[in-house]
Design a protein around this motif. Sequence first.
Motif, PDB file in Angstrom:
ATOM      1  N   GLY A   3       1.859  -8.828  -1.733  1.00 15.50           N
ATOM      2  CA  GLY A   3       1.154  -8.866  -0.453  1.00 15.50           C
ATOM      3  C   GLY A   3       1.169  -7.523   0.253  1.00 15.50           C
ATOM      4  O   GLY A   3       0.150  -7.073   0.790  1.00 15.50           O
ATOM      5  N   VAL A   4       2.335  -6.865   0.244  1.00 16.09           N
ATOM      6  CA  VAL A   4       2.434  -5.545   0.875  1.00 16.09           C
ATOM      7  C   VAL A   4       1.561  -4.531   0.133  1.00 16.09           C
ATOM      8  O   VAL A   4       0.859  -3.711   0.746  1.00 16.09           O
ATOM      9  CB  VAL A   4       3.898  -5.079   0.914  1.00 16.09           C
ATOM     10  CG1 VAL A   4       3.998  -3.640   1.397  1.00 16.09           C
ATOM     11  CG2 VAL A   4       4.714  -5.993   1.819  1.00 16.09           C
ATOM     12  N   GLY A   5       1.580  -4.583  -1.194  1.00 20.43           N
ATOM     13  CA  GLY A   5       0.747  -3.670  -1.974  1.00 20.43           C
ATOM     14  C   GLY A   5      -0.733  -3.873  -1.710  1.00 20.43           C
ATOM     15  O   GLY A   5      -1.493  -2.904  -1.567  1.00 20.43           O
ATOM     16  N   ALA A   6      -1.165  -5.133  -1.635  1.00 19.52           N
ATOM     17  CA  ALA A   6      -2.577  -5.410  -1.356  1.00 19.52           C
ATOM     18  C   ALA A   6      -2.971  -4.930   0.038  1.00 19.52           C
ATOM     19  O   ALA A   6      -4.062  -4.385   0.230  1.00 19.52           O
ATOM     20  CB  ALA A   6      -2.842  -6.912  -1.503  1.00 19.52           C
ATOM     21  N   ALA A   7      -2.080  -5.120   1.027  1.00 20.42           N
ATOM     22  CA  ALA A   7      -2.383  -4.660   2.383  1.00 20.42           C
ATOM     23  C   ALA A   7      -2.498  -3.139   2.438  1.00 20.42           C
ATOM     24  O   ALA A   7      -3.386  -2.587   3.105  1.00 20.42           O
ATOM     25  CB  ALA A   7      -1.301  -5.142   3.344  1.00 20.42           C
ATOM     26  N   ILE A   8      -1.630  -2.434   1.705  1.00 23.90           N
ATOM     27  CA  ILE A   8      -1.695  -0.966   1.687  1.00 23.90           C
ATOM     28  C   ILE A   8      -2.981  -0.490   1.017  1.00 23.90           C
ATOM     29  O   ILE A   8      -3.628   0.469   1.472  1.00 23.90           O
ATOM     30  CB  ILE A   8      -0.454  -0.397   0.973  1.00 23.90           C
ATOM     31  CG1 ILE A   8       0.806  -0.698   1.798  1.00 23.90           C
ATOM     32  CG2 ILE A   8      -0.602   1.105   0.738  1.00 23.90           C
ATOM     33  CD1 ILE A   8       2.088  -0.257   1.126  1.00 23.90           C
TER      34      ILE A   8
END
Length: 307
Positions: free
Chosen positions: A38-43
């Motif tokens: 999720g964090v990777g997709a948001a970045i």
Amino acid sequence: MSVQTSPAPAAPSVEEPRTVRLRRPFRVWMRQTGWRHGVGAAIVVFSVFPLVYVFSASLNPGGTLITANTLFGNMSLESYIELFNRPQQPYAAWFGNTLFIGLVSSAGSVLLGALAAYAFSRMRFTGRRVGLITLLLVQMFPQLLAMVAIFLLMLSIGEVFPAIGVNSQLGLIMVYLGGALGVNTYLMYGFFNTIPQSIDEAARIDGAGHARIFFTIILPLVSPILAVVALLSFIATTNDFVVASVLLIDPEKQTLAVGLYQFISQETSQNWSIFAAGAVLAAIIPVALFLALQKYIIGGLTAGSVK
């Protein structure tokens, strides 16, 4: 009388144990691994959306950024065509000037920084530690604070040597080389310390001098940090606006960062579509260099931190 022998019973087959993969509950997967995705997709979304927005604005002939809210709603190449058809705003000349200044500055920064780092790393002389500390302290002050002094200095130099004074690309390159020498030297110094000095001693026993050791032995071993310094210097010089806008006066000698500002600086003739088109084309070369040198970036930035 023939005796028939019955075939020996086959050995019972031993089945290999099957590995059963138990599926983790969604809550456990989310707590252990899922949140990283999720964090990777948001970045990724946060980083890519501005690029997509600017590219969409470059294809919108409306001339404003407001009408580009509907991404790729109105697509046309008029802005890219008009970008090269403005004699008062020579985009092709700006592009060539940026390439020339960026490549020469990055090559000079690599050479001067490597020479200085080799001297600080391999030689012992009076004032060595003071020089390293001075380089570190000077980097605490931004170059913007010295703009008045730089302008007056280049103005005085131009009276004696007009080729490297104000409104000279060579003079701008020299300012870039002097400003980047300190940080590049300190960055390379840590990397040079990771090379064993026994290599230098073995080459010196065979009769090699400092120049031969530096160019034929040390430089190939420190190629990652050379690529990193070249990339960072190229990006810094191509993105610079303040120094280039002060020292370069003629439109034919200006860089992309200074020239593109003309499309939006005038209150009555702001054309964000052409500005976005120029920004998209200007980003091609830095992105290509970054992709070509990305294998050196991590190693070049981290290997020098072990000493």
